[in-house]
Motif scaffolding. Sequence first.
Motif, PDB file in Angstrom:
ATOM      1  N   VAL A   1       0.856  -1.175   0.000  1.00  0.00           N
ATOM      2  CA  VAL A   1       0.000   0.000   0.000  1.00  0.00           C
ATOM      3  C   VAL A   1       0.897   1.231   0.000  1.00  0.00           C
ATOM      4  O   VAL A   1       1.917   1.270   0.696  1.00  0.00           O
ATOM      5  N   GLY A   2       0.546   2.246  -0.777  1.00  0.00           N
ATOM      6  CA  GLY A   2       1.318   3.487  -0.798  1.00  0.00           C
ATOM      7  C   GLY A   2       2.511   3.429  -1.718  1.00  0.00           C
ATOM      8  O   GLY A   2       2.578   2.613  -2.635  1.00  0.00           O
TER       9      GLY A   2
ATOM     10  N   THR B   1       3.628   2.926  -6.970  1.00  0.00           N
ATOM     11  CA  THR B   1       2.622   3.441  -6.051  1.00  0.00           C
ATOM     12  C   THR B   1       1.421   2.514  -6.124  1.00  0.00           C
ATOM     13  O   THR B   1       0.890   2.259  -7.211  1.00  0.00           O
ATOM     14  N   TYR B   2       1.036   2.011  -4.961  1.00  0.00           N
ATOM     15  CA  TYR B   2      -0.076   1.076  -4.865  1.00  0.00           C
ATOM     16  C   TYR B   2      -1.267   1.786  -4.227  1.00  0.00           C
ATOM     17  O   TYR B   2      -1.089   2.672  -3.390  1.00  0.00           O
TER      18      TYR B   2
ATOM     19  N   ASP C   1      -4.361   2.930  -1.898  1.00  0.00           N
ATOM     20  CA  ASP C   1      -4.632   2.893  -0.470  1.00  0.00           C
ATOM     21  C   ASP C   1      -5.838   2.003  -0.221  1.00  0.00           C
ATOM     22  O   ASP C   1      -6.635   1.734  -1.130  1.00  0.00           O
TER      23      ASP C   1
ATOM     24  N   GLU D   1      -9.424   1.358   0.987  1.00  0.00           N
ATOM     25  CA  GLU D   1     -10.621   2.173   1.161  1.00  0.00           C
ATOM     26  C   GLU D   1     -11.227   1.930   2.536  1.00  0.00           C
ATOM     27  O   GLU D   1     -10.987   0.908   3.166  1.00  0.00           O
ATOM     28  N   ASP D   2     -12.037   2.883   2.994  1.00  0.00           N
ATOM     29  CA  ASP D   2     -12.624   2.778   4.336  1.00  0.00           C
ATOM     30  C   ASP D   2     -13.720   1.731   4.442  1.00  0.00           C
ATOM     31  O   ASP D   2     -13.937   1.162   5.486  1.00  0.00           O
TER      32      ASP D   2
ATOM     33  N   ARG E   1     -10.949  -0.647   7.468  1.00  0.00           N
ATOM     34  CA  ARG E   1      -9.492  -0.731   7.643  1.00  0.00           C
ATOM     35  C   ARG E   1      -9.036  -1.862   8.561  1.00  0.00           C
ATOM     36  O   ARG E   1      -7.908  -1.865   9.049  1.00  0.00           O
TER      37      ARG E   1
END
Length: 181
Positions: A2-3, A19-20, A22, A24-25, A48
């Motif tokens: 991630v990131g 860049t991967y 993020d 999601e909520d 998360r």
Amino acid sequence: RVGHWNFFDTQGRIIREETYPDIEDDTTQFVAYDDFGQIEIIGQYENRKRKGIWSFFEDGKKTHEEVYSHSGSMLLRTRYRLDGTTVSQSSFSEGEMHGQQFAYYSDGTPRSIENYENGVKMGTALYFNDDQSLEKEVHYNHGRETTIYPAELGITLKNGLRHGFNTIINPQTGRILEEGH
């Protein structure tokens, strides 16, 4: 992943940047791939936190699986051999091993049964030979061994730890199980 990630060569120079996305909520399916494009991890996030079954792979073969509650706490971990048979299965509570842990021979028969309370060995642990005869029975209290051994074995315990030179022999097979100071 991630990131933002940097990838380095053997001299420590950046050779690639990736860049991967993020996480999601809301509920999100998560899949991570190894450098060869094979699935390395697959699972699901909710708010998360890990949820449900998460599977982990190496060279395309499942190495272990973890089961998470809705609150994100791991409940169960199962480890696998390359042929897909189960190596071990462990229960968890609040992030610590809790309950029974089972280990298996490649034919699926039990190798050991251990009990844990909040990450600490407690109670009776049983270890089996591959013919399923009992190899040894060990007792624990708050992680310290409390087994009472027959005097002829010459094993002494101090504060729950074996003291002096010890040799533990399987009485059925005569095979040395453990030896040392």
